[in-house]
Design an enzyme around this catalytic site. Structure first.
Site, PDB file in Angstrom:
ATOM      1  N   CYS A   1      -5.137  -8.064  11.327  1.00  0.00           N
ATOM      2  CA  CYS A   1      -3.988  -7.312  10.625  1.00  0.00           C
ATOM      3  C   CYS A   1      -3.245  -6.444  11.408  1.00  0.00           C
ATOM      4  CB  CYS A   1      -4.392  -6.684   9.000  1.00  0.00           C
ATOM      5  SG  CYS A   1      -5.737  -5.244   9.612  1.00  0.00           S
TER       6      CYS A   1
ATOM      7  N   HIS B   1      -7.404  -1.989   5.679  1.00  0.00           N
ATOM      8  CA  HIS B   1      -6.369  -2.999   6.484  1.00  0.00           C
ATOM      9  C   HIS B   1      -5.346  -2.437   6.702  1.00  0.00           C
ATOM     10  CE1 HIS B   1      -4.441  -6.465   6.052  1.00  0.00           C
ATOM     11  NE2 HIS B   1      -3.343  -6.544   4.499  1.00  0.00           N
TER      12      HIS B   1
ATOM     13  N   ASN C   1       3.397  -6.683   3.893  1.00  0.00           N
ATOM     14  CA  ASN C   1       2.429  -7.238   4.716  1.00  0.00           C
ATOM     15  C   ASN C   1       1.459  -8.715   4.928  1.00  0.00           C
ATOM     16  OD1 ASN C   1      -1.326  -7.415   4.264  1.00  0.00           O
ATOM     17  ND2 ASN C   1      -0.795  -7.747   1.770  1.00  0.00           N
TER      18      ASN C   1
END
Length: 484
Positions: A109, A403, A425
């Site tokens: 991520c 995250h 995202n």
């Protein structure tokens, strides 16, 4: 058998029976004494257990709740129906984001987020198609190679310390991983450049990183022991150790190339415009491509963090929290949330996305892509309260950054105060709200931890604080686990 022998045996049996009875009686007394003292010794006594049972009634309501809850997830049952109407995807200020990316079953991520910031800028500046992407596989290859070198060199640097030393233990526990943070993005790109996705596409092992990472970790631990033993040998030179380390890294390079493909040293690429028409075909090296399409002065990017467990307005640095041995450790300025939000708003108003990280799983309605403190009413469901604040949650390991995503929108009220935020995202377009997650400002305050801002969005007085000598924190501090 004589009479004397018979009498002796009978006496002996009586003595044994008496001793056994006394032992059993004593054992019973000891057990009774132990039971009565259990609570005093820290154990659960019968009296304590009976008292606990009173907290769970046998009413029809309790029986109905039990019958429902034993067959369902508490999260599903705690869904707050009244909160469903609060979801709103309209924003007063939004950076127009492009095609949603998908990190698949990997912990990249941090890489997707950092590269999405650059990707958005490249698409706008060069009028590229919206589905344009830089190759995550290319940068991930070098990330794993550089992390391998970081570990092996640390084995050389710490060889005089015993295996039980906390630093050495931490290194062997964490030889490599696929998580990371923004400093890694900056150092890797500055060193190796970038290539378009077509020049080095994703493979099974870049999309599913655990298997190859585990194999590399196993090999690195073996190599680490060997380097420690070599370094301790009499007459061992630095040159010999570096040569041995290079041979070990050659094995890691081969493992990476077999599972991810070998990074191109040069490639030919067709540049297309927003409509998909080819406008130029050229040959580039990765560094030439980076210089043309995404050149960035990473020295003008700064990480700020909201960690209420540590003193504000201080700079902190985390040992070993870097991807490249000769790169920079992760460094940040710790600020109150009230100082961070205005800088984020300024960046969004100027159409500039930001690297952002948070504790993503808390109070997340994954179907809507909505993060709100009132999404789930666990207190009513369980008949108790959960009252820790952010500082207490961090201190007790109940919360921490997990995250990274790209902060791209804010909704302001008439007074200019934030109502909600949105992040792009990297879980695919079918995740959340069209690939995005929306959070209320209350959730932002409670579970946002880090954001990377360009220098021009940071007020001068705060920017001046960045120049102070950082407080060095150990690599094993639980607040600083790599984002995945």
């Amino acid at each position: 058998m004589t009479t004397n022998k018979i009498q002796y045996n009978m006496k002996t049996k009586k003595h044994i029976a008496l001793a056994l009875a006394m032992t059993l009686a004593a054992g019973g007394a000891m057990a009774q004494k132990k039971t009565s003292n259990e609570g005093q010794n820290g154990g659960i006594s019968t009296e304590m257990l009976n008292q606990m049972k009173k907290g769970y009634g046998s009413s029809a309501t309790d029986r109905a709740l039990r019958n429902i809850m034993v067959n369902q997830s508490p999260k599903k049952l705690a869904m707050n129906y009244e909160n469903a109407t609060k979801f709103d995807a309209n924003f007063s200020h939004r950076v127009v984001s492009k095609a949603i990316t998908d990190q698949k079953s990997s912990g990249r991520c941090w890489m997707f987020t950092g590269m999405n910031v650059l990707r958005n800028q490249a698409i706008r500046r060069h009028k590229l198609p919206e589905n344009f992407q830089f190759s995550q596989a290319y940068l991930f290859f070098y990330d794993q190679l550089e992390k391998s070198n970081l570990f092996l060199q640390a084995m050389i640097d710490t060889y005089k310390k015993p295996m039980t030393d906390q630093e050495v233990e931490w290194l062997f526990k964490n030889p490599i991983g696929d998580g990371g943070q923004f400093t890694g993005v900056a150092n890797l790109i500055d060193k190796y450049g970038l290539v378009p996705a077509e020049a080095m596409p994703e493979t099974y092992n870049t999309n599913n990183t655990s298997a190859i990472s585990n194999l590399i970790a196993l090999k690195l631990r073996e190599n680490g022991l060997q380097l420690r033993e070599m370094a301790a040998q009499k007459g061992m030179t630095a040159a010999k150790l570096q040569q041995q380390k290079t041979e070990m890294l050659a094995t890691i390079y081969r493992m990476l190339a077999l599972t991810m493909g070998e990074p191109p040293a040069q490639f030919t690429w067709q540049q297309k415009d927003a409509s998909g028409k080819v406008v130029e075909t050229s040959t580039y090296t990765p560094m030439e491509f980076y210089q043309k399409f995404a050149k960035t002065d990473f020295s003008k990017y700064y990480m700020v963090m909201n960690d209420p467990t540590r003193e504000y307005y201080k700079v902190y640095e985390i040992q070993y929290d870097r991807h490249v041995y000769d790169g920079q450790n992760w460094r940040y300025l710790n600020l109150p949330i009230e100082d961070i939000a205005p800088m984020c708003i300024a960046s969004i108003k100027d159409s500039t996305m930001m690297y952002f990280s948070c504790d993503v799983g808390k109070f997340l309605d994954s179907e809507k892509g909505f993060m709100d403190m009132n999404n789930f009413d666990y207190e009513s469901l369980m008949g108790t309260t959960f009252g820790m604040d952010k500082k207490q949650r961090v201190s007790t390991f109940a919360s921490g950054s997990s995250h990274a995503m790209t902060l791209c929108a804010v909704d302001l009220d008439q007074e200019g105060k934030p109502i909600k935020w949105m992040v792009e995202n990297s879980w695919g377009v079918n995740s959340g709200w069209q690939g995005n997650l929306i959070m209320t400002n209350e959730w932002f305050n409670e579970y946002m931890f880090r954001v990377v801002l360009e220098e021009k969005y940071i007020p001068a007085n705060i920017r001046a604080m960045m120049d102070q000598k950082p407080v060095m924190l150990p690599a094993w501090d639980p607040m600083f686990a790599p984002e995945e």
